[in-house]
Write a protein that holds these residues in place. Structure first.
Motif, PDB file in Angstrom:
ATOM      1  N   PRO A 113       5.448  -0.186  -4.713  1.00 38.21           N
ATOM      2  CA  PRO A 113       5.831   0.782  -3.666  1.00 38.21           C
ATOM      3  C   PRO A 113       4.679   1.616  -3.105  1.00 38.21           C
ATOM      4  O   PRO A 113       4.627   1.857  -1.904  1.00 38.21           O
ATOM      5  N   ASN A 114       3.734   2.059  -3.949  1.00 33.31           N
ATOM      6  CA  ASN A 114       2.640   2.888  -3.437  1.00 33.31           C
ATOM      7  C   ASN A 114       1.763   2.124  -2.450  1.00 33.31           C
ATOM      8  O   ASN A 114       1.330   2.678  -1.438  1.00 33.31           O
ATOM      9  N   PHE A 115       1.500   0.859  -2.741  1.00 29.05           N
ATOM     10  CA  PHE A 115       0.684   0.049  -1.829  1.00 29.05           C
ATOM     11  C   PHE A 115       1.455  -0.236  -0.542  1.00 29.05           C
ATOM     12  O   PHE A 115       0.923  -0.153   0.551  1.00 29.05           O
ATOM     13  N   ARG A 116       2.735  -0.613  -0.703  1.00 30.46           N
ATOM     14  CA  ARG A 116       3.563  -0.930   0.466  1.00 30.46           C
ATOM     15  C   ARG A 116       3.696   0.287   1.384  1.00 30.46           C
ATOM     16  O   ARG A 116       3.570   0.173   2.599  1.00 30.46           O
ATOM     17  N   THR A 117       3.908   1.452   0.807  1.00 34.74           N
ATOM     18  CA  THR A 117       4.065   2.668   1.601  1.00 34.74           C
ATOM     19  C   THR A 117       2.824   2.945   2.430  1.00 34.74           C
ATOM     20  O   THR A 117       2.923   3.226   3.624  1.00 34.74           O
ATOM     21  N   VAL A 118       1.651   2.838   1.811  1.00 34.87           N
ATOM     22  CA  VAL A 118       0.399   3.103   2.535  1.00 34.87           C
ATOM     23  C   VAL A 118       0.232   2.115   3.679  1.00 34.87           C
ATOM     24  O   VAL A 118      -0.105   2.497   4.806  1.00 34.87           O
ATOM     25  N   ILE A 119       0.486   0.835   3.429  1.00 33.95           N
ATOM     26  CA  ILE A 119       0.314  -0.194   4.469  1.00 33.95           C
ATOM     27  C   ILE A 119       1.312   0.005   5.606  1.00 33.95           C
ATOM     28  O   ILE A 119       0.955  -0.064   6.785  1.00 33.95           O
ATOM     29  N   LEU A 147      -4.859   1.563   0.130  1.00 39.07           N
ATOM     30  CA  LEU A 147      -4.790   0.760   1.351  1.00 39.07           C
ATOM     31  C   LEU A 147      -5.614  -0.515   1.187  1.00 39.07           C
ATOM     32  O   LEU A 147      -5.123  -1.617   1.438  1.00 39.07           O
ATOM     33  N   TYR A 148      -6.845  -0.386   0.742  1.00 35.19           N
ATOM     34  CA  TYR A 148      -7.716  -1.553   0.609  1.00 35.19           C
ATOM     35  C   TYR A 148      -7.240  -2.483  -0.511  1.00 35.19           C
ATOM     36  O   TYR A 148      -7.257  -3.702  -0.354  1.00 35.19           O
ATOM     37  N   GLN A 149      -6.786  -1.918  -1.626  1.00 34.04           N
ATOM     38  CA  GLN A 149      -6.268  -2.756  -2.703  1.00 34.04           C
ATOM     39  C   GLN A 149      -4.970  -3.452  -2.275  1.00 34.04           C
ATOM     40  O   GLN A 149      -4.755  -4.623  -2.581  1.00 34.04           O
ATOM     41  N   LYS A 153      -4.359  -7.420  -2.077  1.00 35.97           N
ATOM     42  CA  LYS A 153      -3.237  -8.078  -2.763  1.00 35.97           C
ATOM     43  C   LYS A 153      -2.383  -8.858  -1.762  1.00 35.97           C
ATOM     44  O   LYS A 153      -1.932  -9.969  -2.049  1.00 35.97           O
ATOM     45  N   LEU A 154      -2.178  -8.268  -0.615  1.00 34.62           N
ATOM     46  CA  LEU A 154      -1.396  -8.921   0.434  1.00 34.62           C
ATOM     47  C   LEU A 154      -2.092 -10.199   0.902  1.00 34.62           C
ATOM     48  O   LEU A 154      -1.455 -11.238   1.072  1.00 34.62           O
ATOM     49  N   ARG A 155      -3.395 -10.122   1.090  1.00 34.86           N
ATOM     50  CA  ARG A 155      -4.180 -11.286   1.531  1.00 34.86           C
ATOM     51  C   ARG A 155      -4.103 -12.401   0.499  1.00 34.86           C
ATOM     52  O   ARG A 155      -3.897 -13.567   0.838  1.00 34.86           O
ATOM     53  N   VAL A 156      -4.247 -12.059  -0.779  1.00 36.00           N
ATOM     54  CA  VAL A 156      -4.176 -13.056  -1.847  1.00 36.00           C
ATOM     55  C   VAL A 156      -2.796 -13.685  -1.880  1.00 36.00           C
ATOM     56  O   VAL A 156      -2.644 -14.910  -1.960  1.00 36.00           O
ATOM     57  N   LYS A 157      -1.775 -12.859  -1.794  1.00 35.98           N
ATOM     58  CA  LYS A 157      -0.392 -13.343  -1.832  1.00 35.98           C
ATOM     59  C   LYS A 157      -0.100 -14.268  -0.643  1.00 35.98           C
ATOM     60  O   LYS A 157       0.510 -15.317  -0.810  1.00 35.98           O
ATOM     61  N   MET A 158      -0.566 -13.870   0.538  1.00 38.75           N
ATOM     62  CA  MET A 158      -0.332 -14.677   1.738  1.00 38.75           C
ATOM     63  C   MET A 158      -1.083 -16.013   1.655  1.00 38.75           C
ATOM     64  O   MET A 158      -0.548 -17.046   2.039  1.00 38.75           O
ATOM     65  N   SER A 159      -2.318 -15.997   1.173  1.00 39.02           N
ATOM     66  CA  SER A 159      -3.083 -17.239   1.091  1.00 39.02           C
ATOM     67  C   SER A 159      -2.474 -18.184   0.052  1.00 39.02           C
ATOM     68  O   SER A 159      -2.456 -19.393   0.241  1.00 39.02           O
TER      69      SER A 159
END
Length: 167
Positions: A113-119, A147-149, A153-159
């Motif tokens: 949630p903390n990462f998702r909220t920031v993005i 935000l950067y982490q 994580k989002l980039r890794v998950k998407m790839s």
């Protein structure tokens, strides 16, 4: 409640209602629940207006209320399981998801949630880092790090999903 702050809050909510609704919807993915969250947030804001320190911080103050109300709602929903897994499997469709644009939404939902909220606040609500820090009641450097982490994580998950789709 101070009449001046009440009028200011009502004006802000009226003018920014689409963004507030979109923020709530980004958490719950359901129109009725998002409307309930917005309504609860308005009620909380009106009843706790003494916590508002200045007129300039009304946006971040109210967004914090919406985010916290959304997270509380999701926590309550996790405790409630309306349908058991077997019943859900029987009624679910068996075909593959044909909407490739849903990968980003799915990957976002899987983030903590903390990462998702920031993005969401940065890229979907177009808030500045300083405003996000105020909404989340966090240090600016903490917000930048999340935000950067989160993006990493989002980039890794998407790839990974793209590679799995190729196989």
């Amino acid at each position: 409640m101070n009449n001046k702050f009440e009028k200011l809050l009502i004006r802000f909510i009226t003018e920014d209602k689409e963004n507030v609704y979109r923020l709530a919807f980004s958490y719950v993915k359901n129109a009725e629940n998002a409307l309930d969250i917005v309504q609860d947030s308005i009620h909380k804001a009106l009843s706790s207006s003494e916590a508002l320190k200045s007129e300039g911080s009304i946006k971040s103050w109210f967004y914090r209320i919406v985010v916290n109300t959304s997270i509380d709602f999701l926590r309550k929903q996790k405790r409630i399981q309306l349908v058991d897994d077997k019943t859900l499997e029987l009624h679910s469709t068996t075909g593959e998801d044909v909407y490739h644009d849903m990968d980003l939404e799915k990957a976002l939902e899987e983030l903590p949630p903390n990462f998702r909220t920031v993005i969401v606040l940065r890229y979907f609500e177009d808030l500045k880092i300083e405003e996000i820090a105020e909404v989340m009641d966090e240090n600016i450097n903490t917000v930048k790090t999340r935000l950067y982490q989160g993006l990493r994580k989002l980039r890794v998950k998407m790839s990974k999903e793209i590679l799995e789709g190729v196989k």
